[in-house]
Scaffold this motif. Structure first.
Motif, PDB file in Angstrom:
ATOM      1  N   PRO A 170      -2.075   1.454  -4.278  1.00 11.55           N
ATOM      2  CA  PRO A 170      -2.964   2.121  -3.322  1.00 11.55           C
ATOM      3  C   PRO A 170      -4.276   1.363  -3.079  1.00 11.55           C
ATOM      4  CG  PRO A 170      -2.788   3.392  -5.359  1.00 11.55           C
ATOM      5  CD  PRO A 170      -1.835   2.247  -5.472  1.00 11.55           C
ATOM      6  N   ASP A 171      -4.606   0.385  -3.904  1.00 14.99           N
ATOM      7  CA  ASP A 171      -5.817  -0.410  -3.691  1.00 14.99           C
ATOM      8  C   ASP A 171      -5.677  -1.370  -2.511  1.00 14.99           C
ATOM      9  OD1 ASP A 171      -7.079   0.834  -5.790  1.00 14.99           O
ATOM     10  OD2 ASP A 171      -6.576  -0.725  -7.252  1.00 14.99           O
ATOM     11  N   LEU A 172      -4.443  -1.654  -2.114  1.00 12.65           N
ATOM     12  CA  LEU A 172      -4.230  -2.509  -0.954  1.00 12.65           C
ATOM     13  C   LEU A 172      -4.497  -1.712   0.320  1.00 12.65           C
ATOM     14  CD1 LEU A 172      -0.911  -4.370  -1.896  1.00 12.65           C
ATOM     15  CD2 LEU A 172      -3.209  -5.318  -1.851  1.00 12.65           C
ATOM     16  N   LEU A 173      -5.137  -2.349   1.276  1.00 14.66           N
ATOM     17  CA  LEU A 173      -5.356  -1.697   2.571  1.00 14.66           C
ATOM     18  C   LEU A 173      -4.076  -1.672   3.391  1.00 14.66           C
ATOM     19  CD1 LEU A 173      -8.741  -3.398   3.543  1.00 14.66           C
ATOM     20  CD2 LEU A 173      -8.405  -1.110   2.601  1.00 14.66           C
ATOM     21  N   GLY A 174      -3.299  -2.726   3.255  1.00 15.71           N
ATOM     22  CA  GLY A 174      -2.047  -2.867   3.984  1.00 15.71           C
ATOM     23  C   GLY A 174      -1.479  -4.237   3.702  1.00 15.71           C
ATOM     24  N   GLY A 175      -0.309  -4.500   4.217  1.00  6.94           N
ATOM     25  CA  GLY A 175       0.324  -5.787   3.976  1.00  6.94           C
ATOM     26  C   GLY A 175       1.060  -5.800   2.654  1.00  6.94           C
ATOM     27  N   VAL A 176       1.416  -7.019   2.230  1.00  2.18           N
ATOM     28  CA  VAL A 176       2.238  -7.190   1.031  1.00  2.18           C
ATOM     29  C   VAL A 176       1.691  -8.350   0.215  1.00  2.18           C
ATOM     30  CG1 VAL A 176       4.549  -7.852   0.243  1.00  2.18           C
ATOM     31  CG2 VAL A 176       4.301  -6.325   2.180  1.00  2.18           C
ATOM     32  N   VAL A 177       1.719  -8.192  -1.124  1.00  2.90           N
ATOM     33  CA  VAL A 177       1.397  -9.276  -2.048  1.00  2.90           C
ATOM     34  C   VAL A 177       2.621  -9.468  -2.928  1.00  2.90           C
ATOM     35  CG1 VAL A 177      -0.110 -10.064  -3.902  1.00  2.90           C
ATOM     36  CG2 VAL A 177      -1.063  -8.698  -2.038  1.00  2.90           C
ATOM     37  N   ALA A 178       3.192 -10.669  -2.889  1.00  4.57           N
ATOM     38  CA  ALA A 178       4.395 -10.962  -3.670  1.00  4.57           C
ATOM     39  C   ALA A 178       4.066 -11.989  -4.736  1.00  4.57           C
ATOM     40  CB  ALA A 178       5.495 -11.494  -2.757  1.00  4.57           C
ATOM     41  N   SER A 179       4.546 -11.743  -5.950  1.00  4.62           N
ATOM     42  CA  SER A 179       4.385 -12.680  -7.066  1.00  4.62           C
ATOM     43  C   SER A 179       5.766 -13.142  -7.495  1.00  4.62           C
ATOM     44  CB  SER A 179       3.697 -12.004  -8.250  1.00  4.62           C
ATOM     45  OG  SER A 179       2.433 -11.518  -7.874  1.00  4.62           O
ATOM     46  N   VAL A 180       5.982 -14.450  -7.434  1.00  2.00           N
ATOM     47  CA  VAL A 180       7.248 -15.046  -7.842  1.00  2.00           C
ATOM     48  C   VAL A 180       6.907 -16.113  -8.863  1.00  2.00           C
ATOM     49  CG1 VAL A 180       9.333 -16.243  -7.120  1.00  2.00           C
ATOM     50  CG2 VAL A 180       8.212 -14.652  -5.554  1.00  2.00           C
ATOM     51  N   ALA A 203       0.826  -1.207   0.000  1.00  2.00           N
ATOM     52  CA  ALA A 203       0.000   0.000   0.000  1.00  2.00           C
ATOM     53  C   ALA A 203       0.863   1.261   0.000  1.00  2.00           C
ATOM     54  CB  ALA A 203      -0.935  -0.001   1.208  1.00  2.00           C
ATOM     55  N   THR A 204       2.001   1.191   0.660  1.00  2.00           N
ATOM     56  CA  THR A 204       2.943   2.309   0.695  1.00  2.00           C
ATOM     57  C   THR A 204       4.334   1.762   0.397  1.00  2.00           C
ATOM     58  OG1 THR A 204       3.331   2.054   3.065  1.00  2.00           O
ATOM     59  CG2 THR A 204       1.588   3.600   2.410  1.00  2.00           C
ATOM     60  N   ALA A 205       5.247   2.638   0.092  1.00  2.00           N
ATOM     61  CA  ALA A 205       6.617   2.208  -0.185  1.00  2.00           C
ATOM     62  C   ALA A 205       7.206   1.552   1.059  1.00  2.00           C
ATOM     63  CB  ALA A 205       7.469   3.404  -0.602  1.00  2.00           C
ATOM     64  N   LEU A 206       7.866   0.427   0.854  1.00  2.00           N
ATOM     65  CA  LEU A 206       8.475  -0.293   1.966  1.00  2.00           C
ATOM     66  C   LEU A 206       9.824   0.325   2.319  1.00  2.00           C
ATOM     67  CD1 LEU A 206       7.762  -3.982   0.876  1.00  2.00           C
ATOM     68  CD2 LEU A 206       6.526  -2.637   2.584  1.00  2.00           C
ATOM     69  N   SER A 207      10.137   0.319   3.599  1.00  2.00           N
ATOM     70  CA  SER A 207      11.447   0.803   4.038  1.00  2.00           C
ATOM     71  C   SER A 207      12.512  -0.173   3.544  1.00  2.00           C
ATOM     72  CB  SER A 207      11.487   0.887   5.564  1.00  2.00           C
ATOM     73  OG  SER A 207      11.479  -0.423   6.112  1.00  2.00           O
ATOM     74  N   PRO A 208      13.752   0.265   3.469  1.00  2.00           N
ATOM     75  CA  PRO A 208      14.822  -0.650   3.042  1.00  2.00           C
ATOM     76  C   PRO A 208      14.900  -1.912   3.914  1.00  2.00           C
ATOM     77  CG  PRO A 208      15.619   1.599   2.999  1.00  2.00           C
ATOM     78  CD  PRO A 208      14.256   1.643   3.619  1.00  2.00           C
ATOM     79  N   ASP A 209      14.707  -1.762   5.230  1.00  2.00           N
ATOM     80  CA  ASP A 209      14.742  -2.922   6.125  1.00  2.00           C
ATOM     81  C   ASP A 209      13.594  -3.878   5.830  1.00  2.00           C
ATOM     82  OD1 ASP A 209      17.030  -2.033   7.385  1.00  2.00           O
ATOM     83  OD2 ASP A 209      15.930  -1.048   9.031  1.00  2.00           O
ATOM     84  N   THR A 228      -6.956  -9.916   2.471  1.00  2.00           N
ATOM     85  CA  THR A 228      -6.994 -11.383   2.488  1.00  2.00           C
ATOM     86  C   THR A 228      -7.078 -11.903   3.921  1.00  2.00           C
ATOM     87  OG1 THR A 228      -5.768 -11.524   0.430  1.00  2.00           O
ATOM     88  CG2 THR A 228      -5.738 -13.474   1.827  1.00  2.00           C
ATOM     89  N   GLN A 229      -6.343 -11.287   4.824  1.00  2.00           N
ATOM     90  CA  GLN A 229      -6.389 -11.714   6.228  1.00  2.00           C
ATOM     91  C   GLN A 229      -7.792 -11.491   6.803  1.00  2.00           C
ATOM     92  OE1 GLN A 229      -3.837 -13.425   7.421  1.00  2.00           O
ATOM     93  NE2 GLN A 229      -2.815 -13.008   5.473  1.00  2.00           N
ATOM     94  N   LEU A 230      -8.423 -10.372   6.441  1.00  2.00           N
ATOM     95  CA  LEU A 230      -9.791 -10.111   6.902  1.00  2.00           C
ATOM     96  C   LEU A 230     -10.782 -11.122   6.316  1.00  2.00           C
ATOM     97  CD1 LEU A 230      -9.903  -6.199   6.782  1.00  2.00           C
ATOM     98  CD2 LEU A 230      -9.842  -7.662   8.822  1.00  2.00           C
ATOM     99  N   GLU A 231     -10.584 -11.486   5.045  1.00  2.00           N
ATOM    100  CA  GLU A 231     -11.455 -12.492   4.414  1.00  2.00           C
ATOM    101  C   GLU A 231     -11.319 -13.835   5.117  1.00  2.00           C
ATOM    102  OE1 GLU A 231     -13.794 -12.418   1.995  1.00  2.00           O
ATOM    103  OE2 GLU A 231     -13.584 -10.231   1.960  1.00  2.00           O
ATOM    104  N   LYS A 232     -10.100 -14.227   5.479  1.00  2.00           N
ATOM    105  CA  LYS A 232      -9.883 -15.484   6.200  1.00  2.00           C
ATOM    106  C   LYS A 232     -10.558 -15.447   7.558  1.00  2.00           C
ATOM    107  CE  LYS A 232      -5.452 -16.813   4.150  1.00  2.00           C
ATOM    108  NZ  LYS A 232      -4.006 -16.995   4.402  1.00  2.00           N
ATOM    109  N   LEU A 233     -10.432 -14.321   8.242  1.00  2.00           N
ATOM    110  CA  LEU A 233     -11.064 -14.170   9.546  1.00  2.00           C
ATOM    111  C   LEU A 233     -12.577 -14.235   9.424  1.00  2.00           C
ATOM    112  CD1 LEU A 233     -10.658 -13.642  12.555  1.00  2.00           C
ATOM    113  CD2 LEU A 233     -10.629 -11.185  12.042  1.00  2.00           C
ATOM    114  N   LYS A 234     -13.119 -13.615   8.401  1.00  2.00           N
ATOM    115  CA  LYS A 234     -14.565 -13.634   8.166  1.00  2.00           C
ATOM    116  C   LYS A 234     -15.050 -15.065   7.938  1.00  2.00           C
ATOM    117  CE  LYS A 234     -17.997 -11.979   4.831  1.00  2.00           C
ATOM    118  NZ  LYS A 234     -18.166 -11.204   3.595  1.00  2.00           N
TER     119      LYS A 234
END
Length: 179
Positions: A145-155, A114-120, A166-172
């Motif tokens: 910006p469509d992400l609420l938070g977290g990270v989605v990685a494609s490899v 959702a936002t730029a990740l820090s180098p760490d 996705t975490q909220l959907e799992k909890l639901k």
């Protein structure tokens, strides 16, 4: 034979002779490709059928030498100019990068956040993906910006979804399943 197939064959041949200069050649081809893309006059001179093969060879040789492209890369560009195949440069570069990464045991990943990740945080994501894949990881970070938070990685063809949505959907699903 398709343009992509031809470009891949040229890329394989170049990588076979490039040896320890392979990374430098990739940088040089990237720079040349950027110049061709950004400068209409250069693009016209290298791709126009009205410019002779020897003229294209002279132009591409001069530009390649200015960019300090290693000899195997210059020779390939000269060959492409003589055969009127400089239009393959973009596809050739893509194929060359892919083959080079395979040789170096590196896998490309796209990481959306959702936002730029820090180098760490970026290093932590790279390290985790490297542990999962067993290879070094070259990350292309994208702010989504469509992400609420977290990270989605494609490899490759695999998506690792650690987004808040996705975490909220799992909890639901868990809450609805227990109700």
């Amino acid at each position: 034979m398709s343009a992509r197939t031809s470009a891949t064959r040229y890329a394989k041949a170049l990588l076979d002779v490039a040896s320890d200069q392979a990374t430098d050649i990739e940088r040089g081809l990237t720079a040349l490709n950027g110049l061709v893309r950004d400068h209409a006059d250069l693009r016209q001179a290298l791709l126009s059928p009205s410019v002779s093969a020897s003229g294209k060879r002279g132009i591409v040789t001069a530009v390649a030498e200015r960019l300090s492209i290693a000899t195997p890369g210059v020779r390939l560009l000269q060959l492409l100019a003589e055969r009127d195949r400089l239009g393959l440069l973009d596809d050739l570069l893509g194929a060359y990068r892919k083959l080079l990464l395979e040789r170096q045991q590196v896998v490309e990943a796209e990481v959306r956040s959702a936002t730029a990740l820090s180098p760490d945080a970026m290093r932590a994501v790279e390290d985790r993906l490297a542990a999962i894949t067993g290879k070094r990881v070259a990350v292309n970070a994208v702010v989504d910006p469509d992400l609420l938070g977290g990270v989605v990685a494609s490899v490759g063809g695999t998506v690792y979804d650690g987004s808040v949505r996705t975490q909220l959907e799992k909890l639901k699903k868990q809450l609805v399943g227990h109700a």
